[in-house]
Design a protein around this motif. Structure first.
Motif, PDB file in Angstrom:
ATOM      1  N   GLU A   1      -3.649  -5.728  23.196  1.00  0.00           N
ATOM      2  CA  GLU A   1      -3.999  -4.363  23.568  1.00  0.00           C
ATOM      3  C   GLU A   1      -2.978  -3.323  23.145  1.00  0.00           C
ATOM      4  O   GLU A   1      -3.229  -2.128  23.244  1.00  0.00           O
ATOM      5  CB  GLU A   1      -4.210  -4.275  25.090  1.00  0.00           C
ATOM      6  CG  GLU A   1      -5.454  -5.024  25.559  1.00  0.00           C
ATOM      7  CD  GLU A   1      -5.643  -4.922  27.060  1.00  0.00           C
ATOM      8  OE1 GLU A   1      -5.605  -3.805  27.577  1.00  0.00           O
ATOM      9  OE2 GLU A   1      -5.810  -5.968  27.697  1.00  0.00           O
ATOM     10  N   GLN A   2      -1.769  -3.786  22.706  1.00  0.00           N
ATOM     11  CA  GLN A   2      -0.771  -2.773  22.346  1.00  0.00           C
ATOM     12  C   GLN A   2      -0.758  -2.555  20.836  1.00  0.00           C
ATOM     13  O   GLN A   2      -1.209  -3.408  20.080  1.00  0.00           O
ATOM     14  CB  GLN A   2       0.619  -3.191  22.837  1.00  0.00           C
ATOM     15  CG  GLN A   2       1.465  -4.030  21.875  1.00  0.00           C
ATOM     16  CD  GLN A   2       1.086  -5.509  21.842  1.00  0.00           C
ATOM     17  OE1 GLN A   2       0.099  -5.928  22.452  1.00  0.00           O
ATOM     18  NE2 GLN A   2       1.843  -6.289  21.099  1.00  0.00           N
TER      19      GLN A   2
ATOM     20  N   ASN B   1       5.334   2.914  31.338  1.00  0.00           N
ATOM     21  CA  ASN B   1       4.329   2.657  32.376  1.00  0.00           C
ATOM     22  C   ASN B   1       3.046   3.442  32.134  1.00  0.00           C
ATOM     23  O   ASN B   1       1.955   2.978  32.462  1.00  0.00           O
ATOM     24  CB  ASN B   1       4.898   3.012  33.753  1.00  0.00           C
ATOM     25  CG  ASN B   1       5.849   1.933  34.254  1.00  0.00           C
ATOM     26  OD1 ASN B   1       5.740   0.768  33.871  1.00  0.00           O
ATOM     27  ND2 ASN B   1       6.788   2.320  35.096  1.00  0.00           N
ATOM     28  N   ARG B   2       3.178   4.644  31.554  1.00  0.00           N
ATOM     29  CA  ARG B   2       2.007   5.488  31.337  1.00  0.00           C
ATOM     30  C   ARG B   2       1.198   5.086  30.107  1.00  0.00           C
ATOM     31  O   ARG B   2       0.016   5.385  30.021  1.00  0.00           O
ATOM     32  CB  ARG B   2       2.445   6.958  31.183  1.00  0.00           C
ATOM     33  CG  ARG B   2       2.892   7.616  32.480  1.00  0.00           C
ATOM     34  CD  ARG B   2       2.749   9.123  32.395  1.00  0.00           C
ATOM     35  NE  ARG B   2       3.506   9.722  31.297  1.00  0.00           N
ATOM     36  CZ  ARG B   2       4.820  10.024  31.365  1.00  0.00           C
ATOM     37  NH1 ARG B   2       5.489   9.787  32.469  1.00  0.00           N
ATOM     38  NH2 ARG B   2       5.425  10.567  30.338  1.00  0.00           N
ATOM     39  N   ASN B   3       1.845   4.469  29.129  1.00  0.00           N
ATOM     40  CA  ASN B   3       1.171   4.191  27.859  1.00  0.00           C
ATOM     41  C   ASN B   3       0.897   2.696  27.687  1.00  0.00           C
ATOM     42  O   ASN B   3       1.779   1.911  27.369  1.00  0.00           O
ATOM     43  CB  ASN B   3       2.039   4.716  26.707  1.00  0.00           C
ATOM     44  CG  ASN B   3       1.285   4.688  25.381  1.00  0.00           C
ATOM     45  OD1 ASN B   3       0.268   4.010  25.260  1.00  0.00           O
ATOM     46  ND2 ASN B   3       1.774   5.427  24.411  1.00  0.00           N
ATOM     47  N   LYS B   4      -0.384   2.328  27.868  1.00  0.00           N
ATOM     48  CA  LYS B   4      -0.777   0.909  27.803  1.00  0.00           C
ATOM     49  C   LYS B   4      -0.699   0.331  26.399  1.00  0.00           C
ATOM     50  O   LYS B   4      -0.813  -0.878  26.216  1.00  0.00           O
ATOM     51  CB  LYS B   4      -2.208   0.759  28.308  1.00  0.00           C
ATOM     52  CG  LYS B   4      -2.327   0.834  29.820  1.00  0.00           C
ATOM     53  CD  LYS B   4      -3.626   0.153  30.253  1.00  0.00           C
ATOM     54  CE  LYS B   4      -3.848   0.205  31.748  1.00  0.00           C
ATOM     55  NZ  LYS B   4      -2.635   0.019  32.539  1.00  0.00           N
ATOM     56  N   ALA B   5      -0.511   1.195  25.394  1.00  0.00           N
ATOM     57  CA  ALA B   5      -0.472   0.720  24.008  1.00  0.00           C
ATOM     58  C   ALA B   5       0.927   0.255  23.608  1.00  0.00           C
ATOM     59  O   ALA B   5       1.197   0.044  22.430  1.00  0.00           O
ATOM     60  CB  ALA B   5      -0.949   1.819  23.069  1.00  0.00           C
TER      61      ALA B   5
ATOM     62  N   THR C   1       4.195  -2.515  24.500  1.00  0.00           N
ATOM     63  CA  THR C   1       4.843  -3.600  25.241  1.00  0.00           C
ATOM     64  C   THR C   1       6.332  -3.518  24.934  1.00  0.00           C
ATOM     65  O   THR C   1       6.733  -2.981  23.897  1.00  0.00           O
ATOM     66  CB  THR C   1       4.314  -4.979  24.821  1.00  0.00           C
ATOM     67  OG1 THR C   1       4.469  -5.109  23.402  1.00  0.00           O
ATOM     68  CG2 THR C   1       2.844  -5.157  25.183  1.00  0.00           C
TER      69      THR C   1
ATOM     70  N   GLN D   1       5.764  -1.278  35.941  1.00  0.00           N
ATOM     71  CA  GLN D   1       4.601  -1.452  36.808  1.00  0.00           C
ATOM     72  C   GLN D   1       3.705  -2.572  36.314  1.00  0.00           C
ATOM     73  O   GLN D   1       2.997  -3.193  37.097  1.00  0.00           O
ATOM     74  CB  GLN D   1       3.818  -0.137  36.888  1.00  0.00           C
ATOM     75  CG  GLN D   1       4.539   0.879  37.763  1.00  0.00           C
ATOM     76  CD  GLN D   1       3.993   2.279  37.610  1.00  0.00           C
ATOM     77  OE1 GLN D   1       3.015   2.505  36.888  1.00  0.00           O
ATOM     78  NE2 GLN D   1       4.618   3.228  38.285  1.00  0.00           N
ATOM     79  N   ASP D   2       3.689  -2.802  34.997  1.00  0.00           N
ATOM     80  CA  ASP D   2       2.819  -3.837  34.440  1.00  0.00           C
ATOM     81  C   ASP D   2       3.692  -4.935  33.840  1.00  0.00           C
ATOM     82  O   ASP D   2       4.216  -4.796  32.733  1.00  0.00           O
ATOM     83  CB  ASP D   2       1.912  -3.214  33.370  1.00  0.00           C
ATOM     84  CG  ASP D   2       0.906  -4.223  32.845  1.00  0.00           C
ATOM     85  OD1 ASP D   2       1.007  -5.416  33.213  1.00  0.00           O
ATOM     86  OD2 ASP D   2       0.020  -3.817  32.066  1.00  0.00           O
TER      87      ASP D   2
ATOM     88  N   ARG E   1       3.367  -6.442  30.361  1.00  0.00           N
ATOM     89  CA  ARG E   1       3.797  -5.707  29.160  1.00  0.00           C
ATOM     90  C   ARG E   1       5.328  -5.646  29.064  1.00  0.00           C
ATOM     91  O   ARG E   1       5.869  -4.911  28.258  1.00  0.00           O
ATOM     92  CB  ARG E   1       3.225  -4.283  29.179  1.00  0.00           C
ATOM     93  CG  ARG E   1       1.706  -4.227  29.045  1.00  0.00           C
ATOM     94  CD  ARG E   1       1.238  -2.829  28.668  1.00  0.00           C
ATOM     95  NE  ARG E   1       1.264  -1.894  29.777  1.00  0.00           N
ATOM     96  CZ  ARG E   1       1.942  -0.749  29.786  1.00  0.00           C
ATOM     97  NH1 ARG E   1       2.687  -0.408  28.752  1.00  0.00           N
ATOM     98  NH2 ARG E   1       1.897   0.049  30.836  1.00  0.00           N
TER      99      ARG E   1
ATOM    100  N   CYS F   1       0.720 -10.433  23.877  1.00  0.00           N
ATOM    101  CA  CYS F   1       1.341  -9.438  23.000  1.00  0.00           C
ATOM    102  C   CYS F   1       1.409  -9.944  21.561  1.00  0.00           C
ATOM    103  O   CYS F   1       1.252  -9.196  20.609  1.00  0.00           O
ATOM    104  CB  CYS F   1       2.726  -9.112  23.544  1.00  0.00           C
ATOM    105  SG  CYS F   1       3.921  -8.527  22.364  1.00  0.00           S
TER     106      CYS F   1
END
Lengths: 268, 575
Positions: free
Chosen positions: B272-273, B305-309, B311, B383-384, B387, B458
């Motif tokens: 996903e990144q 934390n804000r950007n899921k794209a 790792t 937070q994740d 990642r 990843c």
């Protein structure tokens, strides 16, 4: 005090790595337990008992333990390495790394020693009646932290690379030395009572060297600054005082640049 | 064949890939793969009262190749860091001698990873020209599966194509190079900066010009990110950003991470990144110099934390005497100026450079302590956890053998405070960091996310590694930890992760009671991206090997015999 006596009964086919022959490893053990301590011959794990007849129990601590080896150890490495207290006496020759990394106690060898005697030593005393090969009191290959303390006295001659990267302590060679005395050293004292071929104090930053004989080839980075009286090993003599190595970096102390000192015995 | 069946019975299974957190269950393995069930004749491993996880996946570690070897040659004294003379060595018949500490031999590398229950390790920077050497060392590293990332961020072809905005040509070149070097994906080290080092210069901002090539780090990063998604590779770009290791670099780090907003992930591997930002500890520094040096972990992690794209992996400092090595040539020169120790510098024609300098992370030095805190804070602010991955950028911030210690610090406030208490400048360190005020303690599930399921996903290898679902590779670690009754003493956590109670790799028991019992069956993983023939790129490559390279094209390619146990990931690229 307790004395453990080792008598060589077999010459190793390769070389016996006797890193367990130290008062620290022996402390609190019986003769039988000492015989069972490990060593290496090549990649094979062997025991002290495979090569020595052990008699006498060790003391409670390293400080209470004296080790006497009656016989030749020309193929036994690491005798007394890393020891912190007590004593080791070798009535014969010893192989490489005698007293390497040692922190305290005494080692006495009546014969000759191979290379790397007292490598990266931090404290204690080593006395050799015969000659030493190369790398007396030097740093391990690649390391920039050499001998930090203690005394090594070689009654005979020594080879090359004496006191490489030395930071403290004293090395005394009572006869001659070959080349590379105290290269890169940043402290400590080296005394050569005989002659030296050359390369004395190359890239040396700090520390003292005394040469009581002659230097065949002087380093170009040393400059004579005067003549001084100095007491060396109990005898006061007149020396030509050189500073160097002028090609190397030097620290400052109280506004003065600190150089390494070479004291070369003045011509009579 | 009954002997090919194994069942690991009654352990507390921790498998974030299937959201399983400590349920008691069995893991069955047949013919090297995880299966639903096995026959009653299967060999039983009793895991009752113990934790069962998938094999670990290391996303970034320097374990094979010319710069590791340069370190080994340069530091014979490194072996004494491992213990006494001739100590701690596997001497059992049939196993190889182990040596080295921060730059262990290939045998020690394989054995130590296995003892820690790791099944896959990514060699983080492969100079393409010297890929044969990398593969020779990978092949000689027992047990663990490995892949290698060729470096592209200062490659002449890449810079030439990207300054003209030619993403398709860049992609075709990348596909060719991955095949030629049996590489896995796109590594970028100090984009533009290492090329500038050829002129004695560096690039420390996104728009610093790269001399001669008339491009910028921004163009290189964005262009390679687009080329990566054009190809749909399993892994994203894997980047070591500009201005590593300097106070105040956190702003540049965030600016570089923001480049990921421009590109969407496109692949068939579940990734996903679009950007993996590596050893981010070295890139999260505030302050204007070493005197007012402080942690930028909060600012950097707030953005991550804000950007899921994106790792990241940590690059935690472990307070060891280690050996730094990187393709960031100018950085190593800079570091040598700070500590005055030995320095090696190498240029790799047309492609990259490298430097090696020993480094001592001394707990009595304030800067080292702050670096230590930053590495852990990044994880504790995350937070994740799927990642955010555990690494030490082996050997740069510390040897990989310290992962268990990093895990201990992450799982135990008590352990962190004990380390803080040992600092000479404790108060100054607390002022410059956040760590003293963080109470968070990570769980086993979160550690498994950071060391198993997360890095596997990843890398686009989530179908093979990092989980215990049927069909995945039979790599299973049994840890001597009771999920229901975790030890009060954090040292026991470290000990459990350091030496697996049992480790099964490819369906075979390779470690039992913390000691290696088999040399295993290792694999070399590489990516074969099949692109339509590109005549221009083909001509450019042929021309460059005539004009620029000192080797012929025929001698450049990694031959099959160098990777005799390949696991090839095929990628079909649509025109």
């Amino acid at each position: 005090m307790a004395t453990v006596t080792l008598k060589p009964i077999k010459t190793p086919e390769l070389i016996f790595e006797g890193y367990s022959i130290t008062p620290d490893a022996f402390a609190g053990k019986t003769a039988q337990q000492i015989a069972g301590l490990t060593g290496h011959e090549g990649k094979i794990v062997t025991t002290i008992g495979d090569f020595f007849e052990v008699s006498g129990n060790a003391g409670e601590t390293a400080a209470d333990t004296d080790i006497i080896i009656n016989g030749d150890c020309a193929r036994v490495k690491y005798i007394g390495s890393k020891m912190t207290a007590g004593s080791v006496t070798v009535n014969g020759n010893a192989d490489m790394y005698l007293g390497g990394w040692m922190k305290g106690g005494k080692i006495y060898v009546t014969g000759n020693v191979d290379s790397f005697c007292g490598i990266q030593m931090q404290g204690g005393e080593i006395l050799i009646d015969g000659d030493a090969k190369n790398h007396v009191g030097c740093a391990y290959r690649g390391d920039w932290r050499g001998m930090k303390g203690g005394t090594i006295r070689i009654r005979g001659s020594a080879g090359n690379d004496i006191g490489t990267f030395m930071l403290g302590g004293t090395i005394i060679i009572e006869k001659n030395a070959f080349i590379h005395v105290a290269p890169h050293a940043e402290g400590g004292t080296v005394i050569i009572k005989g002659d030296v071929e050359g390369r004395v104090g190359g890239q040396m930053v700090k520390g003292d060297m005394y040469v009581l004989g002659k230097i065949k080839f002087m380093m170009p980075g040393y400059q004579k600054v005067g003549t001084v009286e100095k007491e060396v090993d109990g005898v006061t003599q007149t020396f030509d005082h050189y500073i160097g190595d002028l090609g190397e970096r030097h620290p400052k102390s109280k506004g003065q640049i600190v150089y390494a000192n070479l004291y070369l015995k003045a011509a009579a | 064949m009954a002997s090919r069946e194994l069942i690991i019975k009654g352990g507390f299974v921790v498998d974030p890939a299937r959201k399983i957190d400590g349920d008691v269950g069995d893991v069955a393995i047949k013919d090297g793969k995880i299966v639903e069930k096995v026959s009653s004749s299967a060999k039983v491993i009793d895991a009752k009262g113990k934790v069962v996880m998938a094999g670990g996946v290391d996303v970034h570690s320097h374990v094979a190749g010319p710069k590791v070897n340069a370190g080994r040659l340069m530091r014979p004294e490194d072996k004494f860091r491992a213990g006494i003379v001739r100590g701690n060595m596997a001497q059992k018949n049939g196993y190889r001698m182990e040596s080295g500490f921060s730059i262990p031999t290939v045998f020690k590398t394989g054995y130590e990873y296995a003892r820690m229950g790791y099944s896959f390790v990514m060699e983080a920077a492969m100079p393409p020209l010297l890929a044969p050497h990398v593969h020779e060392e990978i092949h000689d590293t027992p047990i663990i599966d490995e892949a290698a990332l060729p470096v592209f961020g200062n490659n002449w072809f890449v810079m030439d194509y990207l300054k003209k905005g030619e993403v398709e040509n860049t992609a075709a070149y990348i596909a060719w190079l991955l095949r030629a070097t049996k590489g896995f994906g796109i590594k970028i080290v100090n984009p533009g900066g290492t090329a500038a080092w050829g002129w004695g210069l560096n690039c420390i901002a996104l728009d610093d010009p790269v001399p001669y090539f008339e491009t910028t780090p921004r163009q290189i990063i964005t262009g390679l990110m687009k080329a990566n998604e054009y190809l749909g590779l399993p892994h994203s770009i894997h980047i070591h950003q500009n201005d590593l290791g300097n106070p105040g670099n956190y702003q540049l780090t965030i600016d570089s991470l923001k480049l990921a907003e421009q590109v969407k992930p496109k692949n068939k591997f579940g990734r996903e990144q679009v950007m993996h930002s590596t050893h981010i500890q070295f890139h999260s520094y505030k302050g204007t110099g070493w005197a007012d040096f402080e942690s930028g972990a909060k600012e950097v992690m707030d953005y991550v934390n804000r950007n899921k794209a994106i790792t990241v992996d940590l690059g935690c400092v472990t307070f060891d005497e280690t050996t730094t090595m990187t393709a960031d040539g100018p950085f190593e020169h800079h570091l040598r100026g700070l500590n005055h120790l030995k320095w090696a510098n190498v240029d790799v024609e047309l492609e990259t450079a490298a430097g090696v300098v020993p480094y001592i992370y001394d707990p009595n030095v304030k800067v080292c302590d702050i670096q230590w805190a930053i590495g852990l804070e990044l994880a504790l602010f995350a937070q994740d956890m799927s990642r955010t991955f555990v690494t030490t950028d082996h050997p740069n911030a510390g040897p990989f053998t310290r992962y268990p210690r990093v895990i201990k610090w992450l799982m135990s406030k008590k352990a962190r405070e004990a380390t803080l208490d040992s600092f000479r400048h404790k108060d100054k360190v607390i002022d410059a960091t956040h760590i003293h005020g963080i109470d968070r303690e990570l769980t086993l599930f979160e550690i498994a996310q950071m060391t198993r399921s997360g890095p596997a996903k990843c890398l686009g290898l989530g179908a093979y590694y990092g989980g215990l679902a049927p069909g995945m590779l039979g790599d299973v670690m049994v840890l001597d930890l009771n999920y229901k009754d975790m030890p009060k003493d954090p040292e026991k956590i470290e000990a459990a992760f350091q030496r697996a109670a049992c480790f099964v790799k490819s369906g075979e028991i390779v470690v039992r009671d913390g000691e290696v019992v088999s040399n295993g069956h290792k694999k070399t993983v590489w990516v074969n991206a099949k692109v339509p023939e590109n005549a221009q790129v083909k001509r450019d490559i042929a021309q460059s090997f005539t004009k620029d390279y000192t080797v012929d094209l025929i001698n450049y390619v990694v031959r099959d015999y160098l990777a005799p146990h390949p696991m090839v990931i095929d990628v079909e690229v649509e025109a």
